[in-house]
Scaffold this motif. Structure first.
Motif, mmCIF file in Angstrom:
data_model
loop_
_atom_site.group_PDB
_atom_site.id
_atom_site.type_symbol
_atom_site.label_atom_id
_atom_site.label_comp_id
_atom_site.label_asym_id
_atom_site.label_seq_id
_atom_site.Cartn_x
_atom_site.Cartn_y
_atom_site.Cartn_z
ATOM 1 N N THR A 1 13.394 6.498 -16.184
ATOM 2 C CA THR A 1 12.860 5.330 -16.881
ATOM 3 C C THR A 1 12.505 4.299 -15.827
ATOM 4 O OG1 THR A 1 14.242 5.722 -18.815
ATOM 5 C CG2 THR A 1 13.364 3.492 -18.546
ATOM 6 N N THR A 2 11.308 3.736 -15.932
ATOM 7 C CA THR A 2 10.869 2.702 -15.003
ATOM 8 C C THR A 2 10.991 1.349 -15.680
ATOM 9 O OG1 THR A 2 9.259 4.233 -14.070
ATOM 10 C CG2 THR A 2 8.958 1.895 -13.556
ATOM 11 N N VAL A 3 11.729 0.445 -15.042
ATOM 12 C CA VAL A 3 11.864 -0.925 -15.524
ATOM 13 C C VAL A 3 11.254 -1.811 -14.445
ATOM 14 C CG1 VAL A 3 13.452 -2.735 -16.265
ATOM 15 C CG2 VAL A 3 13.998 -0.327 -16.719
ATOM 16 N N LEU A 4 10.360 -2.701 -14.849
ATOM 17 C CA LEU A 4 9.713 -3.591 -13.890
ATOM 18 C C LEU A 4 10.206 -5.010 -14.106
ATOM 19 C CD1 LEU A 4 7.624 -3.963 -11.641
ATOM 20 C CD2 LEU A 4 5.905 -4.265 -13.422
ATOM 21 N N ASN B 1 0.803 -1.220 0.000
ATOM 22 C CA ASN B 1 0.000 0.000 0.000
ATOM 23 C C ASN B 1 0.840 1.276 0.000
ATOM 24 O OD1 ASN B 1 0.944 -0.302 2.607
ATOM 25 N ND2 ASN B 1 -0.960 0.351 3.571
ATOM 26 N N THR B 2 2.177 1.164 -0.064
ATOM 27 C CA THR B 2 3.015 2.363 -0.106
ATOM 28 C C THR B 2 3.948 2.401 -1.314
ATOM 29 O OG1 THR B 2 4.774 1.360 1.241
ATOM 30 C CG2 THR B 2 3.024 2.553 2.423
ATOM 31 N N LEU B 3 4.201 1.245 -1.930
ATOM 32 C CA LEU B 3 5.199 1.176 -2.990
ATOM 33 C C LEU B 3 4.825 1.989 -4.229
ATOM 34 C CD1 LEU B 3 7.889 -0.210 -2.778
ATOM 35 C CD2 LEU B 3 6.964 -2.127 -4.038
ATOM 36 N N SER B 4 3.580 1.923 -4.654
ATOM 37 C CA SER B 4 3.164 2.668 -5.853
ATOM 38 C C SER B 4 3.369 4.166 -5.669
ATOM 39 C CB SER B 4 1.703 2.368 -6.187
ATOM 40 O OG SER B 4 1.565 1.023 -6.578
ATOM 41 N N GLU B 5 3.011 4.680 -4.497
ATOM 42 C CA GLU B 5 3.202 6.109 -4.236
ATOM 43 C C GLU B 5 4.681 6.470 -4.245
ATOM 44 O OE1 GLU B 5 2.185 9.648 -1.040
ATOM 45 O OE2 GLU B 5 1.768 7.582 -0.467
ATOM 46 N N LEU B 6 5.516 5.616 -3.659
ATOM 47 C CA LEU B 6 6.953 5.881 -3.676
ATOM 48 C C LEU B 6 7.491 5.920 -5.100
ATOM 49 C CD1 LEU B 6 8.285 3.791 -0.655
ATOM 50 C CD2 LEU B 6 8.454 6.277 -0.953
ATOM 51 N N VAL B 7 7.076 4.966 -5.916
ATOM 52 C CA VAL B 7 7.532 4.952 -7.311
ATOM 53 C C VAL B 7 7.134 6.272 -7.989
ATOM 54 C CG1 VAL B 7 7.241 3.848 -9.572
ATOM 55 C CG2 VAL B 7 7.558 2.439 -7.523
ATOM 56 N N ARG B 8 5.897 6.712 -7.784
ATOM 57 C CA ARG B 8 5.443 7.988 -8.372
ATOM 58 C C ARG B 8 6.265 9.168 -7.856
ATOM 59 N NH1 ARG B 8 0.424 5.417 -8.667
ATOM 60 N NH2 ARG B 8 -0.145 5.751 -6.503
ATOM 61 N N LEU B 9 6.496 9.214 -6.542
ATOM 62 C CA LEU B 9 7.250 10.325 -5.961
ATOM 63 C C LEU B 9 8.693 10.364 -6.468
ATOM 64 C CD1 LEU B 9 5.951 10.252 -2.277
ATOM 65 C CD2 LEU B 9 5.542 12.038 -3.988
ATOM 66 N N PHE B 10 9.256 9.200 -6.776
ATOM 67 C CA PHE B 10 10.602 9.160 -7.355
ATOM 68 C C PHE B 10 10.588 9.493 -8.844
ATOM 69 C CE2 PHE B 10 11.964 6.509 -3.648
ATOM 70 C CZ PHE B 10 13.101 7.224 -3.319
ATOM 71 N N GLY B 11 9.396 9.682 -9.425
ATOM 72 C CA GLY B 11 9.282 10.053 -10.832
ATOM 73 C C GLY B 11 9.014 8.902 -11.763
ATOM 74 N N GLY B 12 8.762 7.710 -11.223
ATOM 75 C CA GLY B 12 8.534 6.532 -12.044
ATOM 76 C C GLY B 12 7.068 6.261 -12.309
ATOM 77 N N GLN B 13 6.822 5.210 -13.066
ATOM 78 C CA GLN B 13 5.478 4.767 -13.422
ATOM 79 C C GLN B 13 5.211 3.431 -12.730
ATOM 80 O OE1 GLN B 13 3.430 6.651 -15.337
ATOM 81 N NE2 GLN B 13 5.062 8.165 -15.327
ATOM 82 N N GLN C 1 12.975 -0.811 -11.009
ATOM 83 C CA GLN C 1 14.277 -0.181 -11.195
ATOM 84 C C GLN C 1 13.996 1.171 -11.835
ATOM 85 O OE1 GLN C 1 16.703 -1.401 -14.548
ATOM 86 N NE2 GLN C 1 18.518 -1.407 -13.248
ATOM 87 N N LEU C 2 14.321 2.232 -11.120
ATOM 88 C CA LEU C 2 14.153 3.578 -11.651
ATOM 89 C C LEU C 2 15.527 4.087 -12.052
ATOM 90 C CD1 LEU C 2 11.648 5.059 -9.059
ATOM 91 C CD2 LEU C 2 11.180 3.741 -11.127
#
Length: 160
Positions: A146-149, A106-118, A133-134
């Motif tokens: 760049t977001t790599v999943l 419940n926190t990872l998606s927001e962190l990815v967004r805040l770091f500038g990722g998708q 991987q951002l």
């Protein structure tokens, strides 16, 4: 000697993962055997990434997920408050070297967004294998990250 333009082209990286599989119905659950194996798999996966800093929330499951890589690389796991994600992002952005952040579904998606990722679709409660991987490039604008999943290897053995 590396020319300055080459040095500026080296990307910074942030890896974000959710903790491994956890024991059910506990206030602060530890990892299951499968979760401990997943933590080992993540450590193996990132062993050559040159991780310089590791951050985890102060829960058993996230610290246990971070620990194998921390031990292998001789790093201390630094705790962060999952209720203050912007503070973590600001702290990480001034660090040198690749960073691993271990969080929660419940926190990872927001962190990815805040770091500038998708972040892609929300993380399901039973999903433990995403590894973000951002990659930061020295440009500004939407193409700076760049977001790599990836997915971590599944744990082996029987389910709990």
């Amino acid at each position: 000697m590396i020319p300055p333009s080459t040095a500026l082209a080296a990307p910074g990286m942030v890896y974000l993962v959710r903790h491994g599989e956890k024991l059910p119905d506990e206030k602060d659950p530890a990892l299951t055997a499968q979760g401990r194996q997943r933590a080992q798999n993540i450590a193996a996966m990132l062993s050559k990434a040159g991780i310089a800093h590791i951050f985890s929330t102060p829960t058993n499951r996230t610290r246990q997920t971070a620990q194998p890589l921390a031990q292998a690389s001789g790093l201390m796991v630094q705790e962060y408050d999952p209720r203050a994600p912007k503070a973590l992002v600001e702290k990480v952005k001034v660090l040198n070297g690749p960073v691993l952040v271990v969080g929660h579904s419940n926190t990872l998606s927001e962190l990815v967004r805040l770091f500038g990722g998708q972040p892609g679709p929300e993380i399901a409660d039973n999903e433990y294998d995403r590894v973000y991987q951002l990659v930061y490039r020295p440009v500004s604008g939407p193409d700076a990250v760049t977001t790599v999943l990836f997915t971590s290897l599944p744990p082996t053995g029987p389910a709990p």
